[in-house]
Design an enzyme around this catalytic site. Structure first.
Site, PDB file in Angstrom:
ATOM      1  CG  ASP A  34      -2.131   0.957   1.021  1.00 31.24           C
ATOM      2  OD1 ASP A  34      -2.282   1.551  -0.011  1.00 31.24           O
ATOM      3  OD2 ASP A  34      -2.600   1.379   2.167  1.00 31.24           O
ATOM      4  N   GLY A  35       0.090   2.223  -0.627  1.00 39.78           N
ATOM      5  CA  GLY A  35       0.954   3.878  -0.412  1.00 39.78           C
ATOM      6  C   GLY A  35       1.517   4.241  -1.850  1.00 39.78           C
ATOM      7  CG  ASN A  36       2.029   1.296  -4.999  1.00 38.68           C
ATOM      8  OD1 ASN A  36       3.090   1.255  -4.039  1.00 38.68           O
ATOM      9  ND2 ASN A  36       1.672   0.407  -5.451  1.00 38.68           N
ATOM     10  N   GLY A  37       0.131   5.328  -4.459  1.00 34.05           N
ATOM     11  CA  GLY A  37      -0.450   6.491  -4.898  1.00 34.05           C
ATOM     12  C   GLY A  37       0.013   7.901  -3.885  1.00 34.05           C
ATOM     13  NE  ARG A  47      -4.237   6.717  -7.547  1.00 33.18           N
ATOM     14  CZ  ARG A  47      -3.891   6.227  -6.409  1.00 33.18           C
ATOM     15  NH1 ARG A  47      -4.023   7.173  -5.327  1.00 33.18           N
ATOM     16  NH2 ARG A  47      -4.424   4.923  -6.171  1.00 33.18           N
ATOM     17  CG  HIS A  51       0.528   1.843  -9.089  1.00 36.74           C
ATOM     18  ND1 HIS A  51       0.071   1.484  -7.945  1.00 36.74           N
ATOM     19  CD2 HIS A  51      -0.892   2.310  -9.540  1.00 36.74           C
ATOM     20  CE1 HIS A  51      -1.319   1.986  -7.357  1.00 36.74           C
ATOM     21  NE2 HIS A  51      -1.805   2.498  -8.466  1.00 36.74           N
ATOM     22  CB  THR A  80     -12.578  -8.750  -5.687  1.00 38.04           C
ATOM     23  OG1 THR A  80     -12.339  -8.409  -4.425  1.00 38.04           O
ATOM     24  CG2 THR A  80     -12.262 -10.050  -6.066  1.00 38.04           C
ATOM     25  CD  GLU A  81     -13.206  -5.630  -2.740  1.00 38.84           C
ATOM     26  OE1 GLU A  81     -11.983  -5.986  -2.473  1.00 38.84           O
ATOM     27  OE2 GLU A  81     -14.139  -6.535  -2.715  1.00 38.84           O
ATOM     28  CG  LEU A 145       9.778 -16.930  -2.135  1.00 33.33           C
ATOM     29  CD1 LEU A 145       9.480 -16.901  -0.835  1.00 33.33           C
ATOM     30  CD2 LEU A 145      10.333 -15.611  -2.778  1.00 33.33           C
ATOM     31  CD  GLU A 221       2.406 -12.186  16.437  1.00 27.24           C
ATOM     32  OE1 GLU A 221       2.190 -10.987  16.825  1.00 27.24           O
ATOM     33  OE2 GLU A 221       1.996 -13.016  17.185  1.00 27.24           O
TER      34      GLU A 221
HETATM   35  C1  FPP Z   1      -2.139  -0.029  -3.223  1.00 30.56           C
HETATM   36  O1  FPP Z   1      -1.656   1.343  -3.162  1.00 30.56           O
HETATM   37  C2  FPP Z   1      -1.476  -0.857  -4.520  1.00 30.56           C
HETATM   38  C3  FPP Z   1      -2.120  -1.198  -5.296  1.00 30.56           C
HETATM   39  C4  FPP Z   1      -3.535  -1.211  -5.531  1.00 30.56           C
HETATM   40  C5  FPP Z   1      -1.494  -2.071  -6.375  1.00 30.56           C
HETATM   41  C6  FPP Z   1      -0.154  -2.767  -5.795  1.00 30.56           C
HETATM   42  C7  FPP Z   1       0.474  -2.879  -7.085  1.00 30.56           C
HETATM   43  C8  FPP Z   1       2.065  -2.966  -7.286  1.00 30.56           C
HETATM   44  C9  FPP Z   1       2.881  -2.754  -6.162  1.00 30.56           C
HETATM   45  C10 FPP Z   1       2.660  -2.928  -8.763  1.00 30.56           C
HETATM   46  C11 FPP Z   1       2.228  -4.258  -9.488  1.00 30.56           C
HETATM   47  C12 FPP Z   1       2.289  -5.511  -9.172  1.00 30.56           C
HETATM   48  C13 FPP Z   1       3.156  -6.533  -9.765  1.00 30.56           C
HETATM   49  C14 FPP Z   1       2.930  -7.674  -9.083  1.00 30.56           C
HETATM   50  C15 FPP Z   1       4.091  -6.050 -10.648  1.00 30.56           C
HETATM   51  P1  FPP Z   1      -2.453   2.501  -3.529  1.00 30.56           P
HETATM   52  O2  FPP Z   1      -2.620   2.915  -4.951  1.00 30.56           O
HETATM   53  O3  FPP Z   1      -4.025   2.319  -2.926  1.00 30.56           O
HETATM   54  O4  FPP Z   1      -1.781   3.508  -2.599  1.00 30.56           O
HETATM   55  P2  FPP Z   1      -2.451   4.887  -1.943  1.00 30.56           P
HETATM   56  O5  FPP Z   1      -3.400   4.117  -0.695  1.00 30.56           O
HETATM   57  O6  FPP Z   1      -1.351   5.933  -1.583  1.00 30.56           O
HETATM   58  O7  FPP Z   1      -3.653   5.527  -3.010  1.00 30.56           O
END
Ligand code: FPP
Length: 260
Positions: A34-37, A47, A51, A80-81, A145, A221
């Protein structure tokens, strides 16, 4: 290639494996990436850049997990959401997954990683499904793994699917109602034959489960950090493991008692 990457990192003293007990690792680590955006927005970037950076972080953490001897790593790539997001973001996420498979699969294979997918894979585009099938088949024999990617995955959808499969067996008289137990439910989850996560990591400062592995995390945990996923490094991963190794897991019992 990976060996080189790891020794380079070790030479720079960026990763110090001596600070964790390699004999008491969590067998299965699950991660909500989480936290990419937010990472991208803080930098004034779209955003989608977040990713892309998040996919790089996944590469690094898979390598570290494989190197230290983690048995299973499950990463939440698309829920799924997540279809509710703007079409261009959904499309970028699907492309990143396809790119990841194209670029990483031989390296993963060489390093004995077995790649698996959990979720409603049948709903994905045919070209992506083919890449997924190919990647799973190519690495199926590997014994290192297990990298489990959750794509179009939802914990509620997974449980609903299990209920349907089990009900069908009961209706067909292949299974008696009184024989339904926890083991039967587990056998009908996507994660059948994989031990439940010991450690669940969620970066970016939110304290939610977000429909991830609802059944499986019953005794996991939880470890949270404010760091956004694109900034999450191997050292954060090792810190989570160090903290996990300080926890006392009781599984509903009390200290120093044997499980019945
Ligand atoms: C949540 O961050 C992240 C996602 C919904 C996508 C995760 C995908 C990746 C890390 C990259 C692609 C995956 C692969 C397998 C190559 P968010 O967009 O909800 O961040 P935010 O909460 O800060 O908006």
């Amino acid at each position: 290639m990976w060996k080189k990457w790891f020794s380079d990192k070790a030479a720079n003293k960026q990763i110090d494996y001596n600070t964790i007990d390699l004999t008491r690792l969590p067998c299965h680590v699950a991660i909500i990436m989480d936290g990419n955006g937010r990472w991208a927005q803080k930098k004034g970037l779209p955003r989608t850049f977040g990713h892309r950076a998040g996919a790089e972080t996944l590469r690094e953490i898979v390598r570290t997990a494989s190197e230290i001897g983690i048995k299973v790593l499950t990463a939440y790539a698309f829920s799924t959401e997540n279809w509710r997001r703007p079409a261009d973001e959904v499309s970028l996420l699907m492309s990143l997954l396809a790119e990841y498979l194209d670029n990483e699969i031989n390296e993963l294979d060489k390093n004995n990683v077995q790649i698996r997918f959990i979720g409603k894979i049948e709903e994905l585009a045919l070209t992506l499904r083919k890449k997924i099938e190919k990647a799973q088949a190519q690495t199926a024999h590997n014994t290192g793994l297990i990298l489990n990617l959750a794509v179009n995955y939802g914990g509620r959808a997974e449980l609903t699917r299990a209920v349907k499969i089990i009900t069908e067996k009961v209706l067909n008289q292949e299974l008696a109602l009184e024989d339904i137990n926890e083991a039967i439910i587990e056998e009908n989850l996507y994660t059948a034959n994989i031990p439940a996560p010991d450690l669940l990591i969620r970066p970016s400062g939110d304290f939610r489960i977000s429909n991830f592995l609802l059944w499986q995390v019953a005794y996991a945990e939880f470890w949270f950090t404010e760091t956004n996923w694109p900034d999450f490094k191997s050292e954060n991963f090792l810190q989570a493991i160090r903290d996990y190794q300080q926890r006392e897991r009781r599984f509903g019992g009390i200290k120093n008692t044997k499980k019945r």
